[in-house]
Design an enzyme around this catalytic site. Structure first.
Site, short mmCIF file in Angstrom:
data_model
loop_
_atom_site.label_atom_id
_atom_site.label_comp_id
_atom_site.label_asym_id
_atom_site.label_seq_id
_atom_site.Cartn_x
_atom_site.Cartn_y
_atom_site.Cartn_z
CE LYS A 194 -1.03 0.42 2.46
NZ LYS A 194 -2.02 0.72 1.22
NE ARG A 204 2.50 6.05 -1.29
CZ ARG A 204 2.51 6.59 -0.09
NH1 ARG A 204 3.33 7.63 0.33
NH2 ARG A 204 1.91 6.02 1.08
CE LYS A 216 -1.47 7.00 0.03
NZ LYS A 216 -1.81 5.65 -0.55
CD GLU A 232 -6.93 -1.12 12.00
OE1 GLU A 232 -7.80 -1.86 11.28
OE2 GLU A 232 -6.64 0.04 11.96
CE LYS A 247 1.36 -2.50 0.66
NZ LYS A 247 0.11 -1.75 0.04
CB SER A 273 7.50 -1.09 -4.72
OG SER A 273 7.14 -0.10 -3.60
CE1 TYR A 312 4.64 -4.94 -7.22
CE2 TYR A 312 5.73 -4.71 -5.02
CZ TYR A 312 4.82 -4.59 -5.81
OH TYR A 312 3.81 -3.63 -5.33
C1 PBG Z 1 -2.37 2.06 -1.61
C2 PBG Z 1 -1.47 1.15 -1.73
C3 PBG Z 1 -0.15 0.99 -1.59
C4 PBG Z 1 0.40 0.02 -1.83
C5 PBG Z 1 -0.49 -0.94 -2.38
N1 PBG Z 1 -1.76 -0.23 -2.17
C6 PBG Z 1 0.64 2.16 -1.28
C7 PBG Z 1 0.16 3.48 -0.27
O1 PBG Z 1 -0.46 3.20 0.53
O2 PBG Z 1 0.52 4.47 -0.73
C8 PBG Z 1 2.01 -0.45 -1.88
C9 PBG Z 1 2.54 -1.30 -2.65
C10 PBG Z 1 4.07 -1.50 -2.84
O3 PBG Z 1 4.54 -0.67 -2.12
O4 PBG Z 1 4.55 -2.42 -3.22
N2 PBG Z 1 -3.98 1.74 -1.62
#
Ligand code: PBG
Length: 321
Positions: A194, A204, A216, A232, A247, A273, A312
Protein backbone atom coordinates in the site's frame (compact mmCIF):
# COMPACT_ATOMS: atom_id res chain seq x y z
CA UNK A 1 4.92 -10.88 -45.49
CA UNK A 2 4.45 -14.14 -43.59
CA UNK A 3 3.45 -12.57 -40.32
CA UNK A 4 0.36 -10.38 -40.51
CA UNK A 5 -0.89 -9.89 -36.92
CA UNK A 6 -3.91 -7.98 -38.28
CA UNK A 7 -5.39 -11.28 -39.56
CA UNK A 8 -6.34 -12.10 -35.96
CA UNK A 9 -8.11 -8.75 -35.59
CA UNK A 10 -10.18 -8.79 -38.76
CA UNK A 11 -13.63 -9.53 -37.31
CA UNK A 12 -15.40 -9.31 -33.99
CA UNK A 13 -15.69 -13.10 -33.81
CA UNK A 14 -11.98 -13.65 -34.35
CA UNK A 15 -11.06 -10.86 -31.93
CA UNK A 16 -13.29 -12.47 -29.31
CA UNK A 17 -11.76 -15.88 -29.95
CA UNK A 18 -8.19 -14.70 -29.37
CA UNK A 19 -8.99 -12.44 -26.41
CA UNK A 20 -6.59 -13.29 -23.58
CA UNK A 21 -8.23 -11.54 -20.63
CA UNK A 22 -11.90 -11.47 -19.72
CA UNK A 23 -13.55 -9.55 -16.94
CA UNK A 24 -16.28 -11.17 -14.90
CA UNK A 25 -18.53 -9.78 -12.16
CA UNK A 26 -17.04 -12.42 -9.87
CA UNK A 27 -13.73 -10.48 -10.04
CA UNK A 28 -15.19 -7.49 -8.24
CA UNK A 29 -15.45 -6.30 -4.66
CA UNK A 30 -17.54 -3.16 -4.17
CA UNK A 31 -16.44 -0.80 -1.36
CA UNK A 32 -19.40 0.70 0.53
CA UNK A 33 -19.54 3.68 2.90
CA UNK A 34 -21.90 3.27 5.84
CA UNK A 35 -23.19 6.18 7.93
CA UNK A 36 -25.54 6.61 10.88
CA UNK A 37 -29.23 7.38 10.50
CA UNK A 38 -32.26 6.16 8.60
CA UNK A 39 -33.05 6.70 4.98
CA UNK A 40 -29.96 8.88 4.47
CA UNK A 41 -27.94 9.00 1.29
CA UNK A 42 -25.20 11.56 0.86
CA UNK A 43 -23.16 11.72 -2.30
CA UNK A 44 -19.38 11.99 -2.00
CA UNK A 45 -18.79 15.17 -3.97
CA UNK A 46 -15.45 14.00 -5.36
CA UNK A 47 -16.91 10.59 -6.32
CA UNK A 48 -19.98 11.15 -8.52
CA UNK A 49 -22.40 8.22 -8.21
CA UNK A 50 -20.95 7.00 -4.89
CA UNK A 51 -22.91 7.64 -1.70
CA UNK A 52 -22.53 7.24 2.00
CA UNK A 53 -25.58 5.23 2.98
CA UNK A 54 -27.48 4.51 6.17
CA UNK A 55 -27.93 0.81 6.88
CA UNK A 56 -31.47 0.50 5.50
CA UNK A 57 -30.44 1.99 2.15
CA UNK A 58 -27.22 -0.01 2.12
CA UNK A 59 -29.22 -3.23 2.32
CA UNK A 60 -31.22 -2.10 -0.72
CA UNK A 61 -28.02 -1.24 -2.55
CA UNK A 62 -26.57 -4.66 -1.79
CA UNK A 63 -29.75 -6.31 -3.09
CA UNK A 64 -29.36 -4.44 -6.39
CA UNK A 65 -25.71 -5.45 -6.65
CA UNK A 66 -26.44 -9.08 -5.83
CA UNK A 67 -29.04 -9.08 -8.60
CA UNK A 68 -26.25 -7.97 -10.95
CA UNK A 69 -23.91 -10.69 -9.70
CA UNK A 70 -21.67 -8.65 -7.37
CA UNK A 71 -21.43 -10.68 -4.18
CA UNK A 72 -18.54 -9.28 -2.15
CA UNK A 73 -18.57 -5.95 -0.35
CA UNK A 74 -15.88 -4.06 1.55
CA UNK A 75 -17.35 -1.87 4.27
CA UNK A 76 -16.03 1.47 5.53
CA UNK A 77 -17.62 3.58 8.31
CA UNK A 78 -18.22 7.32 8.20
CA UNK A 79 -18.40 8.40 11.83
CA UNK A 80 -19.17 11.78 13.38
CA UNK A 81 -16.16 13.49 15.04
CA UNK A 82 -17.85 12.88 18.42
CA UNK A 83 -17.30 9.12 18.04
CA UNK A 84 -13.58 9.48 17.30
CA UNK A 85 -10.78 9.46 19.84
CA UNK A 86 -7.04 8.96 20.17
CA UNK A 87 -7.31 5.19 20.63
CA UNK A 88 -10.13 4.47 18.16
CA UNK A 89 -12.17 2.83 20.92
CA UNK A 90 -15.34 2.95 18.84
CA UNK A 91 -13.68 0.48 16.44
CA UNK A 92 -14.23 -2.37 18.88
CA UNK A 93 -17.60 -1.39 20.30
CA UNK A 94 -19.73 -4.47 19.51
CA UNK A 95 -22.86 -2.28 19.40
CA UNK A 96 -21.27 0.30 17.12
CA UNK A 97 -22.53 1.21 13.67
CA UNK A 98 -20.02 -1.01 11.90
CA UNK A 99 -20.59 -4.39 13.66
CA UNK A 100 -24.34 -3.70 13.49
CA UNK A 101 -24.08 -3.27 9.75
CA UNK A 102 -22.06 -6.48 9.34
CA UNK A 103 -24.67 -8.44 11.32
CA UNK A 104 -27.56 -6.96 9.35
CA UNK A 105 -25.93 -7.74 6.01
CA UNK A 106 -25.05 -11.32 6.93
CA UNK A 107 -28.56 -11.79 8.36
CA UNK A 108 -30.30 -10.72 5.20
CA UNK A 109 -27.69 -12.04 2.72
CA UNK A 110 -26.02 -15.11 4.26
CA UNK A 111 -24.19 -15.94 1.01
CA UNK A 112 -22.75 -12.50 0.48
CA UNK A 113 -19.06 -12.16 1.42
CA UNK A 114 -18.45 -9.27 3.79
CA UNK A 115 -14.94 -7.85 3.85
CA UNK A 116 -14.05 -5.42 6.61
CA UNK A 117 -11.44 -2.72 7.00
CA UNK A 118 -8.95 -2.98 9.85
CA UNK A 119 -7.24 0.35 10.48
CA UNK A 120 -7.73 3.12 13.02
CA UNK A 121 -8.21 6.10 10.71
CA UNK A 122 -12.03 6.23 10.44
CA UNK A 123 -12.22 6.12 14.27
CA UNK A 124 -9.14 8.17 15.12
CA UNK A 125 -9.30 11.80 16.20
CA UNK A 126 -5.80 12.11 14.71
CA UNK A 127 -6.89 10.71 11.34
CA UNK A 128 -4.01 8.24 11.35
CA UNK A 129 -3.99 4.47 10.95
CA UNK A 130 -2.11 3.97 14.21
CA UNK A 131 -1.84 5.41 17.71
CA UNK A 132 -0.04 8.75 17.68
CA UNK A 133 2.24 9.74 20.56
CA UNK A 134 4.38 12.91 20.33
CA UNK A 135 3.89 13.00 16.59
CA UNK A 136 5.01 9.37 16.13
CA UNK A 137 3.02 6.30 15.17
CA UNK A 138 3.33 3.54 17.79
CA UNK A 139 3.49 0.32 15.81
CA UNK A 140 3.20 -2.39 18.47
CA UNK A 141 0.64 -0.61 20.64
CA UNK A 142 -1.50 -0.19 17.52
CA UNK A 143 -1.53 -3.94 16.94
CA UNK A 144 -3.58 -4.41 20.11
CA UNK A 145 -6.25 -2.03 18.86
CA UNK A 146 -6.28 -3.74 15.47
CA UNK A 147 -6.66 -7.12 17.18
CA UNK A 148 -9.71 -5.98 19.16
CA UNK A 149 -11.19 -4.40 16.04
CA UNK A 150 -10.70 -7.55 13.94
CA UNK A 151 -12.16 -9.77 16.64
CA UNK A 152 -15.24 -7.54 16.97
CA UNK A 153 -15.71 -7.69 13.19
CA UNK A 154 -15.29 -11.48 13.13
CA UNK A 155 -17.81 -11.86 15.96
CA UNK A 156 -20.27 -9.80 13.94
CA UNK A 157 -19.87 -12.15 10.97
CA UNK A 158 -17.11 -10.74 8.75
CA UNK A 159 -15.74 -13.23 6.22
CA UNK A 160 -12.57 -11.42 5.15
CA UNK A 161 -10.56 -9.03 7.29
CA UNK A 162 -8.71 -6.31 5.38
CA UNK A 163 -5.85 -4.74 7.34
CA UNK A 164 -5.20 -1.47 5.50
CA UNK A 165 -3.03 0.10 8.17
CA UNK A 166 0.51 -0.97 7.10
CA UNK A 167 1.80 -1.58 10.65
CA UNK A 168 4.62 -4.13 10.81
CA UNK A 169 3.62 -7.58 12.03
CA UNK A 170 -0.11 -7.03 11.88
CA UNK A 171 -1.01 -9.96 9.66
CA UNK A 172 0.62 -12.51 11.98
CA UNK A 173 -0.83 -10.78 15.02
CA UNK A 174 -4.35 -10.71 13.58
CA UNK A 175 -4.10 -14.33 12.43
CA UNK A 176 -3.24 -15.34 15.98
CA UNK A 177 -6.01 -13.26 17.55
CA UNK A 178 -8.58 -14.65 15.11
CA UNK A 179 -7.46 -18.25 15.59
CA UNK A 180 -7.47 -17.95 19.38
CA UNK A 181 -10.94 -16.44 19.18
CA UNK A 182 -12.19 -19.47 17.24
CA UNK A 183 -12.25 -17.71 13.87
CA UNK A 184 -9.83 -19.77 11.82
CA UNK A 185 -12.24 -19.59 8.88
CA UNK A 186 -12.05 -15.80 8.67
CA UNK A 187 -9.64 -14.90 5.87
CA UNK A 188 -7.12 -12.07 5.74
CA UNK A 189 -6.74 -9.94 2.63
CA UNK A 190 -3.65 -7.98 3.45
CA UNK A 191 -2.99 -4.56 2.01
CA UNK A 192 0.57 -5.75 1.37
CA UNK A 193 1.92 -3.10 -0.97
CA UNK A 194 0.00 0.00 0.00
CA UNK A 195 1.63 3.16 -1.24
CA UNK A 196 1.54 6.68 0.24
CA UNK A 197 -0.59 7.92 -2.64
CA UNK A 198 -2.29 11.13 -3.69
CA UNK A 199 -5.05 8.99 -5.17
CA UNK A 200 -6.73 8.41 -1.77
CA UNK A 201 -7.98 12.00 -1.58
CA UNK A 202 -11.66 11.41 -2.42
CA UNK A 203 -11.84 8.45 0.01
CA UNK A 204 -10.70 10.72 2.83
CA UNK A 205 -13.48 13.13 1.84
CA UNK A 206 -15.96 10.25 1.99
CA UNK A 207 -14.99 9.35 5.55
CA UNK A 208 -13.76 12.75 6.77
CA UNK A 209 -10.65 10.79 7.70
CA UNK A 210 -7.75 12.88 6.41
CA UNK A 211 -4.78 13.00 8.81
CA UNK A 212 -5.04 16.03 11.12
CA UNK A 213 -1.29 16.58 10.80
CA UNK A 214 1.56 15.19 8.74
CA UNK A 215 1.18 12.41 6.22
CA UNK A 216 1.25 8.61 6.15
CA UNK A 217 4.75 8.19 4.74
CA UNK A 218 6.20 6.46 7.82
CA UNK A 219 3.87 3.52 7.29
CA UNK A 220 2.64 3.55 3.68
CA UNK A 221 5.22 2.76 1.00
CA UNK A 222 7.23 5.14 -1.15
CA UNK A 223 5.75 5.14 -4.69
CA UNK A 224 9.30 4.96 -6.04
CA UNK A 225 9.88 1.44 -4.67
CA UNK A 226 9.08 -1.97 -6.11
CA UNK A 227 11.64 -4.29 -4.46
CA UNK A 228 10.24 -3.28 -1.07
CA UNK A 229 6.86 -4.62 -2.20
CA UNK A 230 8.39 -8.09 -2.31
CA UNK A 231 9.55 -7.79 1.31
CA UNK A 232 6.07 -6.70 2.40
CA UNK A 233 4.39 -9.48 0.43
CA UNK A 234 6.85 -12.10 1.67
CA UNK A 235 6.15 -11.15 5.29
CA UNK A 236 2.40 -11.21 4.77
CA UNK A 237 2.65 -14.59 3.09
CA UNK A 238 4.70 -16.00 5.98
CA UNK A 239 2.35 -14.46 8.53
CA UNK A 240 -0.66 -16.21 7.04
CA UNK A 241 -2.34 -13.81 4.60
CA UNK A 242 -4.84 -15.43 2.21
CA UNK A 243 -4.73 -12.64 -0.40
CA UNK A 244 -2.05 -10.06 -1.17
CA UNK A 245 -3.28 -6.65 -2.22
CA UNK A 246 -1.66 -3.88 -4.22
CA UNK A 247 -3.00 -0.37 -3.78
CA UNK A 248 -3.57 1.84 -5.75
CA UNK A 249 -3.97 -0.21 -8.93
CA UNK A 250 -3.52 1.80 -12.11
CA UNK A 251 -0.26 3.55 -11.35
CA UNK A 252 1.06 0.28 -9.88
CA UNK A 253 0.36 -2.32 -12.57
CA UNK A 254 4.03 -3.34 -12.46
CA UNK A 255 3.67 -4.13 -8.76
CA UNK A 256 0.57 -6.25 -9.44
CA UNK A 257 2.57 -8.22 -11.99
CA UNK A 258 5.58 -8.46 -9.69
CA UNK A 259 3.55 -9.98 -6.87
CA UNK A 260 1.59 -12.24 -9.22
CA UNK A 261 4.86 -13.56 -10.69
CA UNK A 262 6.41 -14.18 -7.28
CA UNK A 263 3.60 -15.43 -5.03
CA UNK A 264 1.07 -18.19 -5.45
CA UNK A 265 -1.69 -16.48 -3.51
CA UNK A 266 -4.54 -14.64 -5.24
CA UNK A 267 -3.51 -11.04 -5.91
CA UNK A 268 -6.03 -8.30 -5.27
CA UNK A 269 -5.78 -4.75 -6.58
CA UNK A 270 -7.58 -1.72 -5.15
CA UNK A 271 -8.74 0.62 -7.90
CA UNK A 272 -8.88 3.54 -5.49
CA UNK A 273 -11.10 6.58 -5.10
CA UNK A 274 -8.84 8.98 -7.03
CA UNK A 275 -8.66 6.59 -9.96
CA UNK A 276 -12.45 6.48 -9.99
CA UNK A 277 -12.71 10.25 -9.66
CA UNK A 278 -10.37 10.93 -12.59
CA UNK A 279 -12.42 8.89 -15.04
CA UNK A 280 -15.73 10.25 -13.73
CA UNK A 281 -14.57 13.86 -13.85
CA UNK A 282 -13.27 13.58 -17.41
CA UNK A 283 -16.42 11.76 -18.52
CA UNK A 284 -18.68 14.43 -16.98
CA UNK A 285 -16.89 17.05 -19.04
CA UNK A 286 -17.22 14.97 -22.16
CA UNK A 287 -13.46 14.57 -22.41
CA UNK A 288 -13.53 10.77 -22.24
CA UNK A 289 -15.99 8.02 -23.00
CA UNK A 290 -16.51 7.08 -19.33
CA UNK A 291 -17.78 3.54 -19.91
CA UNK A 292 -14.98 2.58 -22.26
CA UNK A 293 -12.33 4.14 -20.02
CA UNK A 294 -13.77 2.26 -17.03
CA UNK A 295 -13.76 -1.11 -18.80
CA UNK A 296 -10.27 -0.54 -20.19
CA UNK A 297 -8.89 0.37 -16.76
CA UNK A 298 -10.48 -2.69 -15.12
CA UNK A 299 -9.26 -4.93 -17.93
CA UNK A 300 -5.72 -3.59 -17.56
CA UNK A 301 -5.74 -4.34 -13.82
CA UNK A 302 -6.80 -7.91 -14.52
CA UNK A 303 -4.32 -8.34 -17.39
CA UNK A 304 -1.51 -7.21 -15.07
CA UNK A 305 -2.31 -10.15 -12.81
CA UNK A 306 -5.06 -9.21 -10.36
CA UNK A 307 -7.54 -11.98 -9.60
CA UNK A 308 -9.64 -9.73 -7.40
CA UNK A 309 -10.44 -6.07 -8.11
CA UNK A 310 -11.78 -3.75 -5.44
CA UNK A 311 -13.51 -1.01 -7.37
CA UNK A 312 -16.17 1.68 -7.00
CA UNK A 313 -17.08 0.81 -10.59
CA UNK A 314 -18.23 -2.72 -9.63
CA UNK A 315 -21.95 -2.08 -9.99
CA UNK A 316 -21.67 -0.03 -13.16
CA UNK A 317 -19.29 -2.52 -14.79
CA UNK A 318 -21.52 -5.44 -13.75
CA UNK A 319 -24.35 -3.86 -15.77
CA UNK A 320 -22.19 -4.01 -18.90
CA UNK A 321 -20.93 -7.56 -18.43
C1 PBG B 1 -6.98 3.84 5.28
C2 PBG B 1 -7.55 3.53 3.94
C3 PBG B 1 -7.44 4.37 2.83
C4 PBG B 1 -8.12 3.76 1.79
C5 PBG B 1 -8.64 2.57 2.27
N1 PBG B 1 -8.27 2.45 3.61
C6 PBG B 1 -6.85 5.70 2.64
C7 PBG B 1 -5.67 6.10 3.39
O1 PBG B 1 -4.72 5.34 3.56
O2 PBG B 1 -5.69 7.24 3.84
C8 PBG B 1 -8.22 4.37 0.42
C9 PBG B 1 -9.23 3.84 -0.50
C10 PBG B 1 -9.49 4.69 -1.67
O3 PBG B 1 -8.84 5.74 -1.91
O4 PBG B 1 -10.38 4.33 -2.43
N2 PBG B 1 -6.89 2.82 6.18
Amino acid sequence: MLRRPRRNRQSAVIRDMVQETRLSVTDFILPLFIMEGKNVRSEVSSMPGIHRLSLDLMLEEIQECVDLGVQTFDLFPNLPESKKDKYATESYNPDGLYPQAIRAIKDRFPDVVVMTDVAMDPYSSDGHDGIVENGKILNDATLEVLGKMALTQAQAGANIIGPSDMMDGRVGYLRQVLDEGGFNEVAIMSYSAKYASAFYGPFRDALDSAPKFGDKKTYQMNPANSREAIIEAQLDFEEGADFLMVKPALAYLDIIKLLNDNFHLPIAAYNVSGEYAMIKAAAQRGWLDGERAMMEALMAIKRAGATVILTYFAKEAARLL
